[in-house]
Write an enzyme that holds these catalytic residues in place. Structure first.
Site, PDB file in Angstrom:
ATOM      1  N   HIS A  18       0.837  -1.199   0.000  1.00  0.00           N
ATOM      2  CA  HIS A  18       0.000   0.000   0.000  1.00  0.00           C
ATOM      3  C   HIS A  18       0.871   1.247   0.000  1.00  0.00           C
ATOM      4  CE1 HIS A  18       0.861   0.583   4.202  1.00  0.00           C
ATOM      5  NE2 HIS A  18       0.273  -0.556   4.569  1.00  0.00           N
ATOM      6  N   HIS A  21       4.122   1.440   2.202  1.00  0.00           N
ATOM      7  CA  HIS A  21       5.262   0.682   1.673  1.00  0.00           C
ATOM      8  C   HIS A  21       5.848   1.428   0.471  1.00  0.00           C
ATOM      9  CE1 HIS A  21       2.439  -2.645   3.147  1.00  0.00           C
ATOM     10  NE2 HIS A  21       3.398  -2.548   4.056  1.00  0.00           N
ATOM     11  N   CYS A 126       1.524 -10.674  22.835  1.00  0.00           N
ATOM     12  CA  CYS A 126       0.533 -10.184  21.871  1.00  0.00           C
ATOM     13  C   CYS A 126       0.736 -10.952  20.574  1.00  0.00           C
ATOM     14  CB  CYS A 126       0.668  -8.683  21.632  1.00  0.00           C
ATOM     15  SG  CYS A 126      -0.402  -8.140  20.274  1.00  0.00           S
ATOM     16  N   CYS A 129       1.435  -8.670  17.484  1.00  0.00           N
ATOM     17  CA  CYS A 129       2.801  -8.135  17.352  1.00  0.00           C
ATOM     18  C   CYS A 129       3.831  -9.255  17.323  1.00  0.00           C
ATOM     19  CB  CYS A 129       3.155  -7.230  18.514  1.00  0.00           C
ATOM     20  SG  CYS A 129       2.070  -5.833  18.712  1.00  0.00           S
ATOM     21  N   CYS A 143      -2.248  -4.188  24.592  1.00  0.00           N
ATOM     22  CA  CYS A 143      -1.199  -3.898  23.602  1.00  0.00           C
ATOM     23  C   CYS A 143      -1.493  -2.535  22.993  1.00  0.00           C
ATOM     24  CB  CYS A 143      -1.215  -4.975  22.522  1.00  0.00           C
ATOM     25  SG  CYS A 143      -0.454  -4.419  20.999  1.00  0.00           S
ATOM     26  N   HIS A 146      -2.541  -3.096  19.139  1.00  0.00           N
ATOM     27  CA  HIS A 146      -3.735  -3.872  18.783  1.00  0.00           C
ATOM     28  C   HIS A 146      -4.911  -3.645  19.724  1.00  0.00           C
ATOM     29  CE1 HIS A 146      -0.531  -5.883  16.552  1.00  0.00           C
ATOM     30  NE2 HIS A 146      -1.469  -6.087  15.671  1.00  0.00           N
ATOM     31  N   LYS A 295      -6.009   6.508  10.500  1.00  0.00           N
ATOM     32  CA  LYS A 295      -4.945   5.523  10.300  1.00  0.00           C
ATOM     33  C   LYS A 295      -5.393   4.575   9.180  1.00  0.00           C
ATOM     34  CE  LYS A 295      -1.896   2.565  12.785  1.00  0.00           C
ATOM     35  NZ  LYS A 295      -1.521   1.801  13.902  1.00  0.00           N
ATOM     36  N   LYS A 298      -7.268  -1.992   6.931  1.00  0.00           N
ATOM     37  CA  LYS A 298      -8.165  -2.808   6.126  1.00  0.00           C
ATOM     38  C   LYS A 298      -9.600  -2.648   6.613  1.00  0.00           C
ATOM     39  CE  LYS A 298      -6.625  -7.052   3.985  1.00  0.00           C
ATOM     40  NZ  LYS A 298      -6.274  -8.436   4.231  1.00  0.00           N
TER      41      LYS A 298
HETATM   42  N1  MSP Z   1       8.767  -6.892   8.318  1.00  0.00           N
HETATM   43  C1  MSP Z   1       8.898  -5.765   9.158  1.00  0.00           C
HETATM   44  C2  MSP Z   1      10.168  -4.993   8.841  1.00  0.00           C
HETATM   45  C3  MSP Z   1      11.418  -5.777   8.929  1.00  0.00           C
HETATM   46  S1  MSP Z   1      12.768  -4.824   8.430  1.00  0.00           S
HETATM   47  C4  MSP Z   1      14.096  -5.696   8.845  1.00  0.00           C
HETATM   48  C5  MSP Z   1       7.710  -4.839   8.957  1.00  0.00           C
HETATM   49  N2  MSP Z   1       7.026  -4.960   7.826  1.00  0.00           N
HETATM   50  S2  MSP Z   1       5.749  -4.060   7.399  1.00  0.00           S
HETATM   51  O1  MSP Z   1       5.215  -4.657   6.210  1.00  0.00           O
HETATM   52  O2  MSP Z   1       4.867  -3.897   8.492  1.00  0.00           O
HETATM   53  O3  MSP Z   1       6.359  -2.706   6.972  1.00  0.00           O
HETATM   54  C6  MSP Z   1       6.526  -1.635   7.861  1.00  0.00           C
HETATM   55  C7  MSP Z   1       7.062  -0.481   7.075  1.00  0.00           C
HETATM   56  O4  MSP Z   1       6.179  -0.164   5.981  1.00  0.00           O
HETATM   57  C8  MSP Z   1       7.187   0.818   7.833  1.00  0.00           C
HETATM   58  O5  MSP Z   1       8.343   0.887   8.614  1.00  0.00           O
HETATM   59  C9  MSP Z   1       7.204   1.802   6.665  1.00  0.00           C
HETATM   60  O6  MSP Z   1       8.415   1.724   6.001  1.00  0.00           O
HETATM   61  C10 MSP Z   1       6.114   1.238   5.791  1.00  0.00           C
HETATM   62  N3  MSP Z   1       4.798   1.692   6.193  1.00  0.00           N
HETATM   63  C11 MSP Z   1       3.725   0.893   6.469  1.00  0.00           C
HETATM   64  N4  MSP Z   1       2.657   1.701   6.760  1.00  0.00           N
HETATM   65  C12 MSP Z   1       3.024   2.991   6.706  1.00  0.00           C
HETATM   66  C13 MSP Z   1       2.318   4.212   6.763  1.00  0.00           C
HETATM   67  N5  MSP Z   1       1.030   4.298   7.034  1.00  0.00           N
HETATM   68  N6  MSP Z   1       3.011   5.338   6.519  1.00  0.00           N
HETATM   69  C14 MSP Z   1       4.329   5.323   6.163  1.00  0.00           C
HETATM   70  N7  MSP Z   1       5.003   4.189   6.059  1.00  0.00           N
HETATM   71  C15 MSP Z   1       4.461   3.030   6.561  1.00  0.00           C
HETATM   72  O7  MSP Z   1       7.488  -4.020   9.826  1.00  0.00           O
END
Ligand code: MSP
Length: 639
Positions: A18, A21, A126, A129, A143, A146, A295, A298
């Site tokens: 999304h 990412h 949790c 998490c 948590c 969550h 925020k 889904k």
């Molecule tokens: N798998 C772990 C990261 C391991 S790194 C060694 C993880 N994955 S995640 O799919 O949850 O990705 C988190 C990351 O996605 C955030 O740190 C950021 O880079 C990005 N984002 C996810 N949602 C976001 C927002 N709403 N806004 C900005 N970036 C965010 O955590």
């Protein structure tokens, strides 16, 4: 430092990619392109994090094996990045055998040195998490992420002796002001470290979780998700002996959001220290994108799909908006209205108009040939343009080196607007009227197109396609692309005599429905009996992509009596806005099998992007959904 290594988090494969990412990954791509322009050797790593309970659960819901499920979602991430003009050097998956080997080696090394021990533990766990919480971390016993009460679990596990490194880490962070940026996140990590640091549970018994990497010293256990995930940053470059590791590790920049500050700011440096690996160079932390002030989630149904926006506005406009709108480090709000506003004012107006009116003038006054820049003595205005160009390049460079993306673009737009003003003040159309001012006209137009060359060069990291199109129009040979930062600092690189291409509209203006979108015919609005349409061939009919879809979620659209907003699975998830609210209640639709037109141009209805249309029949004011007489896999084509 003549090398630059940038990483993004590796994303969990329990959800589709999304906006959030996309943001982190676009940042990495922008930086990668920028540092290459500065003449540095670069390496850009992204990928997917594939082990853990969440993936097992998500796979089970789909009736798939964890690996098959991980393959599918990882594939979505991998396929999305080129669509957004993101070019990584390596896409790592934590299921890659080379990665697994490194994880085992590092675990063994730390185990041998005595920093991993076995112990019984009881704590609040949790499942969302996938970690234990201390009493102190819980908010009202729940948590904080969550909002659920964790379960108390008692279990024997392996622990990493983090507490031993607490003082070392505090000193390390304090000694290097640039280690964690922006400063607020450095302070946040130091605040965590003011409390005693607990040892980290790094394993799960296989009785509870099998989808992980087996510990090298106990095959009854797998590693806990963070130990596995963080090591991707070194396994991807071939740690310990790989050339890439030796070359790039000393200049690594991690890019993450604030959600994973603790693992990156605390666990990761300590893992590296305990394993005898040099500590990473920089941790760069950005804020969170909220959507329409909420925020992204889904359940709220407000998850922004980058590909849908790209289809309407193009990858460059999407990238520009994200880089320009968010102040790195702070949270930001995403709304399509804000994107459209910036698109029209910054891209269509300021940049697009400057480009098209400049090229039009060169064609009108000099047959599209770049005139002589030194045909007449320079005025103060001309000198100002040159010094402003250099100042812009410097400001842009400083801002990008310091991760202040919005400032880099503000500096560039200030220059764009200065050139717009220069055109208004010098009024080339007036100069053209008098033969005696022909030389001055040459100088003015030269300055304008040479400025456009610099603007195109500076746009490249953020908007690579626009930069390329501008470059082609300015006669810059494709092998000279991208221009280096040094090329940009040398005024006069655009050769007089160069033939320019005819102008083009870089960014056609849009309204909130996207460029030239038609609202799709609302479901239920098909013509009544007797209304016939022209005959078409079978081939024409076959251009319509009809597919089976299953309704996953339905809800009414606020302030609309007719519309429902549906999430359907049509082989991939789509949002469909359908005019069926007078005939169906949202809850009647969940799980229903319907037929959709899958290749209808996306369009907005009541501000919601609809990416498909459901087939319906309208009979005496009642709407009936078209369905099949037996189950079929979502995504199946109708022929
Ligand atoms: N798998 C772990 C990261 C391991 S790194 C060694 C993880 N994955 S995640 O799919 O949850 O990705 C988190 C990351 O996605 C955030 O740190 C950021 O880079 C990005 N984002 C996810 N949602 C976001 C927002 N709403 N806004 C900005 N970036 C965010 O955590």
């Amino acid at each position: 430092m003549n090398r630059f290594y940038v990483t993004t988090p590796i994303y969990y494969v329990n959800a589709r990619p999304h906006l959030g990412h996309a943001y982190s990954t676009i940042i990495a791509d922008v930086l990668n392109r920028f540092h290459r322009m500065c003449g540095r050797e670069t390496f850009f790593l992204t990928g997917t994090d594939e082990h853990g309970d969440k993936v097992v659960l998500a796979a089970r819901e789909e009736g798939m094996s964890p690996l098959a499920y991980a393959d599918r979602i990882s594939g979505l991430f991998k396929a999305l990045w080129p669509e957004l003009d993101i070019e990584c050097d390596c896409f790592i998956r934590t299921t890659d055998p080379a990665h697994i080997k490194v994880v085992k080696e590092v675990l063994q090394k730390i185990y041998d040195s005595g920093d991993i021990y076995f112990s019984e533990y009881e704590g609040a766990y949790c499942f969302g998490c996938e970690r234990f919480y201390t009493e102190r971390e819980l908010v009202d016993g729940k948590c904080p992420d969550h909002k659920t009460v964790p379960e108390v679990i008692r279990e024997a596990n392996y622990f990493f002796r983090m507490s031993k490194y607490q003082d070392w880490l505090i000193d390390y962070i304090q000694a290097d002001p640039d280690f964690i940026r922006p400063e607020r996140y450095k302070n946040e990590v130091l605040a965590f470290l003011r409390e005693p640091l607990e040892d980290l549970c790094i394993s799960r018994p296989k009785a509870r979780l099998q989808w992980g990497i087996t510990l090298p010293f106990d095959d009854g256990y797998v590693t806990y998700v963070w130990f596995d995930a963080l090591l991707n940053y070194i396994s991807a470059t071939g740690y310990p002996d790989g050339e890439l590791f030796k070359k790039f590790w000393p200049s690594v920049h991690h890019v993450i959001a604030k959600d994973i500050l603790k693992p990156h700011g605390i666990y990761w440096p300590i893992i590296l220290k305990a394993a005898g690996i040099p500590i990473y160079r920089h941790l760069n932390v950005h804020g969170y994108w909220n959507v329409d002030e909420a925020k992204m989630s889904k359940s709220l149904g407000n998850v922004v799909e980058p590909l849908e926006l790209k289809k309407i506005y193009g990858a460059d406009a999407f990238r520009y908006f994200l880089m320009r709108e968010m102040v790195f480090g702070l949270d930001s709000n995403f709304s399509e209205a804000a994107l459209v506003q910036r698109y029209n004012s910054d891209l269509a107006n300021d940049l697009g108009n400057l480009f098209s009116r400049s090229l039009t003038m060169v064609h009108k006054y000099f047959d599209g040939v770049v005139p002589e820049g030194s045909a007449a003595p320079e005025s103060q205005l001309d000198r100002d343009i040159k010094s402003e160009a250099l100042k812009t390049i410097r400001e842009y460079q400083d801002a990008l080196e310091g991760f202040v993306f919005h400032k880099a673009l503000m500096a560039l737009w200030q220059f764009i607007n200065q050139i717009n003003k220069y055109i208004d003040v010098t009024a080339p159309w007036e100069l053209f009227k008098k033969e005696s001012q022909r030389n001055q006209l040459q100088v003015v137009l030269y300055n304008i197109v040479e400025s456009l060359r610099i603007i195109a060069g500076l746009l490249y990291p953020v908007m690579p396609t626009t930069a390329r199109v501008m470059g082609e129009h300015l006669g810059i040979a494709s092998d000279k692309y991208p221009q280096t930062l040094e090329d940009l600092t040398i005024w006069g690189k655009l050769r007089p005599g160069t033939q320019l291409l005819k102008t083009t509209t870089l960014f056609p203006r849009v309204d909130l429905g996207g460029p030239a979108t038609r609202a799709p015919r609302e479901a239920g609005a098909v013509e009544g009996p007797g209304g016939s349409k022209p005959e078409i061939s079978k081939e024409t009919f076959e251009t319509v992509d009809l597919r089976v879809a299953k309704v996953l979620h339905a809800e009414s659209v606020p302030r609309s009596q007719k519309l429902l907003r549906l999430k359907v699975d049509a082989g991939e998830e789509r949002t469909i806005v359908a005019g069926i609210a007078e005939s169906y209640q949202p809850e009647d639709l969940i799980g229903k099998q319907v037929v959709i037109v899958a290749n209808l141009k996306p369009a907005k209805l009541m501000g919601i992007l609809s990416t498909g249309m459901m087939l319906t029949a309208q009979d005496k004011g009642v709407c009936r959904l078209v369905s099949l007489d037996g189950p079929a896999e979502p995504g199946t084509r109708l022929t």
